[in-house]
Scaffold this motif. Structure first.
Motif, mmCIF file in Angstrom:
data_model
loop_
_atom_site.group_PDB
_atom_site.id
_atom_site.type_symbol
_atom_site.label_atom_id
_atom_site.label_comp_id
_atom_site.label_asym_id
_atom_site.label_seq_id
_atom_site.Cartn_x
_atom_site.Cartn_y
_atom_site.Cartn_z
ATOM 1 N N GLU A 90 0.788 -1.067 0.032
ATOM 2 C CA GLU A 90 0.221 -0.051 0.058
ATOM 3 C C GLU A 90 0.994 1.148 0.013
ATOM 4 N N PHE A 91 1.889 1.158 0.861
ATOM 5 C CA PHE A 91 2.795 2.226 0.828
ATOM 6 C C PHE A 91 3.515 2.529 -0.414
ATOM 7 N N ALA A 92 3.968 1.429 -0.933
ATOM 8 C CA ALA A 92 4.637 1.679 -2.434
ATOM 9 C C ALA A 92 3.829 2.134 -3.418
ATOM 10 N N ASP A 93 2.675 1.620 -3.426
ATOM 11 C CA ASP A 93 1.601 2.242 -4.358
ATOM 12 C C ASP A 93 1.317 3.753 -4.112
ATOM 13 N N ALA A 94 1.304 4.084 -2.597
ATOM 14 C CA ALA A 94 1.000 5.561 -2.410
ATOM 15 C C ALA A 94 2.132 6.480 -2.830
ATOM 16 N N VAL A 95 3.436 5.786 -2.736
ATOM 17 C CA VAL A 95 4.582 6.726 -3.096
ATOM 18 C C VAL A 95 4.583 6.980 -4.688
ATOM 19 N N ILE A 96 4.290 5.934 -5.516
ATOM 20 C CA ILE A 96 4.274 6.186 -6.854
ATOM 21 C C ILE A 96 3.031 7.090 -7.072
ATOM 22 N N ALA A 97 2.048 6.939 -6.568
ATOM 23 C CA ALA A 97 0.690 7.838 -6.935
ATOM 24 C C ALA A 97 0.967 9.002 -6.545
ATOM 25 N N SER A 98 2.002 9.583 -5.637
ATOM 26 C CA SER A 98 2.320 10.726 -5.123
ATOM 27 C C SER A 98 3.218 11.380 -6.127
ATOM 28 N N GLY A 99 3.423 10.700 -7.382
ATOM 29 C CA GLY A 99 4.713 11.223 -8.156
ATOM 30 C C GLY A 99 6.169 11.097 -7.701
ATOM 31 N N LEU A 100 6.420 10.247 -6.937
ATOM 32 C CA LEU A 100 7.776 10.082 -6.374
ATOM 33 C C LEU A 100 8.366 8.613 -6.883
#
Length: 618
Positions: A90-100
């Motif tokens: 979930e964190f990995a997805d959130a990082v990518i979704a934030s443009g990082l």
């Protein structure tokens, strides 16, 4: 190439990542809890952000705060290190979704391999050999018991979402299964929020062999050979080495090819480790090694792989995350020499390896080897996090050379007043069976009497303490009030207190020099306080027979299994406490009655607090 990197971790791994990032010209950002604000990893970062209070669940595991800190500081990427959020899809997805940029494994691979039952099913489909066991969805206690009986004891209960030895129990007999299952479920729920388990046949002479794999975004996958992590205590790794002792060329080819096949089966990108269990009863053989699990992150023991391959695995991670292909092809990788890593923990082997906390008033690490540490002298070992003080890593031309270097380093550790396992590590590294490569996961338990240092000071310690309290050099027999014997060395008798107990020591001229700090001796990794005897001091206490059940470490009470007035038998479990991610069961020292009960489930406790009192049978 990534130009700025936020490290979502703490301690030695944060410093390790920063070291590579600085070499590559990358700006680093640290996040930290409020108790870590003065730690070395915070000071060494180009920028730092406090993200919450001491408890990891309120700081290092707060996904939104980590991502917010990255965005606010202009970080381009996030590296999770290991532990905390490193295997959180979930964190990995959130990082990518934030443009990082996420410097870690793909979320899909984390999800698949994070659940041991799903991972094994995927591996079986890919043709990777898997150990026999039960992976079913029916989690009823009765069903699990029937499956365990069918597999045959001993069996291993493992948390489906587990890792790091948490949520894992070995069960030797059928009548022990229910209690072990309950404890395993409880620990798994606390650590992972998931109390589901699977069962495996327990291998009597198991070796823990793991293979470092690396994939990139262009479809390339390589291995960087194997590590042996068999030397464990309570399923926690203690000493790791690469390559694995006794590994022949054919077996290495088979296990490494299986690891690459496993990584390809989940379209893996980044650093990962494929863990195997080997039946070593007749040596390492290709047909007796089975897939166990995959760690979708960098491992604590990655330095031994770096040492034998000459590669910087953190640099590989950063380059792969930046979209570059793997730095080397498989045929360009080779093994150079032997490497070993020992985990130096803040724990006391003589009290069952209970964690030790406090200020590192004196700290000296050995020279001549690699030391990865998150602390410096004056720092605090906190009960909130893992008790590892440092990793000691040696590299030599042969296994014997690497072991000798590491044993000498462990013997040279100087830490006070926090207790450590340095002497235990040194004893392990010089043990004849270890040097012969006769190592499996039961090594420490089997040789405990040889490995755990004595609680009483030996002759060398007493001699050194006695010399240290003398007002003038012991060798000056003409000025000192010594005994004199014809054809024998001069001697004197000295009163000294070592470890809070008084001794009368007869010392002679000579003796091996030892390292000291004010009031402390450091000998072969052990630390002993010393001084002149206190007036009227009778020595150490009378033991544990007064019936007081005392908290051996700070932590939280997670179970109380008796009530006031209950009759108990010697060895019966009374309470379970948790500290530094591990459970400790407190048992009755004798038959009796619970006359006073102070412990309450969920309560935070400090070391030395009274939990309950027993009255013995009269």
């Amino acid at each position: 190439m990534i130009e700025s990197l936020l490290i979502a971790n703490r301690g030695e791994i944060a410093r390790r990542i920063m070291r590579t990032a600085r070499r590559l010209g990358i700006r680093t950002i640290a996040v930290h809890s409020d108790v870590d604000g003065r730690m070395p990893f915070v000071r060494e970062a180009d920028e730092a952000v406090c993200i919450g209070p001491a408890a990891a669940r309120d700081s290092y595991n707060m996904q939104d705060r980590v991502i917010e800190a990255a965005i606010r500081t202009g970080a381009r990427a996030i590296h999770p290190g290991y532990g905390f959020l490193s295997e959180n899809a979930e964190f990995a997805d959130a990082v990518i979704a934030s443009g990082l940029i996420w410097v870690g494994a793909p979320a899909a691979a984390i999800r698949t391999m994070g659940l041991k039952d799903a991972a094994k099913q995927r591996m079986m489909a890919a043709g990777v050999p898997v150990a026999p066991g039960y992976l079913g969805e029916d989690q009823a206690d009765q069903r699990l018991k029937r499956e365990a009986d069918a597999i045959g004891y001993p069996v291993l209960i493992k948390a489906v979402a587990g890792g790091g030895g948490k949520g894992m129990r070995r069960v030797e007999r059928a009548d022990e299964f229910a209690a072990a299952l309950a404890s395993c479920r409880r620990e798994a729920a606390a650590a992972f929020g998931d109390d589901r388990v699977l069962l495996e046949k327990y291998v009597r002479s198991p070796r823990h062999i793991e293979v470092q794999v690396f994939g990139d975004k262009h479809g390339n996958v390589v291995h960087l050979f194997e590590r042996d992590c068999s030397l464990q205590r309570r399923h926690q790794k203690v000493i790791e080495e690469a390559p694995a002792p006794g590994m022949d060329t054919r077996t290495r080819e088979v296990v490494c090819e299986a690891a690459v096949k496993a990584a390809r089966a989940v379209d893996y990108v980044g650093a990962g480790t494929i863990e195997f269990i080997a039946d070593a009863s007749r040596g390492l053989r290709p047909d007796r090694i089975w897939f166990m699990e995959m760690n979708t992150r960098l491992q604590v023991e990655h330095p031994v792989t770096e040492a034998i391959t000459g590669q910087d695995l953190v640099e590989w991670q950063i380059r792969v995350a930046s979209g570059e292909p793997l730095p080397l092809r498989q045929e360009q990788l080779s093994i150079d020499g032997w490497a070993m890593e020992a985990r130096l923990y803040a724990e006391n082997p003589s009290t069952g390896f209970l964690p030790s906390t406090g200020t590192l008033a004196h700290l000296r690490f050995p020279e001549g080897i690699r030391v990865d540490s998150g602390v410096e002298e004056g720092d605090e070992v906190s009960p909130h996090y893992d008790p590892m003080i440092a990793k000691l890593i040696s590299h030599g031309a042969t296994r014997w050379d690497a072991a000798r270097r590491l044993a000498r380093a462990a013997a040279g550790v100087e830490i006070w007043p926090v207790r450590t396992n340095a002497a235990f590590l040194k004893r392990t590294l010089v043990h004849p069976d270890f040097l012969e490569g006769e190592v499996d996961t039961g090594f420490i338990e089997r040789h405990a009497s040889d490995l755990i240092p004595p609680t009483e000071p030996g002759s060398r310690v007493l001699q050194a303490a006695a010399r240290a309290v003398l007002p003038e050099p012991a060798g000056d027999i003409w000025r000192a009030a010594t005994g004199f014997r014809m054809n024998a060395p001069a001697y004197r008798e000295v009163g000294v207190e070592v470890g809070d107990r008084p001794y009368r020591v007869e010392i002679e001229d000579g003796g091996q020099p030892v390292t000291t700090a004010p009031g402390v001796l450091f000998i072969d990794g052990e630390a002993w306080s010393y001084g002149l005897p206190r007036a009227g001091h009778a020595g150490a206490g009378a033991g544990d027979s007064d019936g007081a059940i005392i908290a051996p470490m700070p932590g939280r009470v997670i179970a109380v299994t008796v009530a006031e007035g209950d009759r108990v038998k010697r060895g019966q479990a009374l309470a379970v406490i948790e500290a530094m991610k591990m459970e400790q069961t407190l048992s009755a020292p004798f038959d009796g009655v619970v006359s006073e009960l102070k412990a309450k489930e969920g309560a935070q406790i400090v070391e030395g607090s009274l939990l309950m009192r027993l009255e013995g049978d009269t």
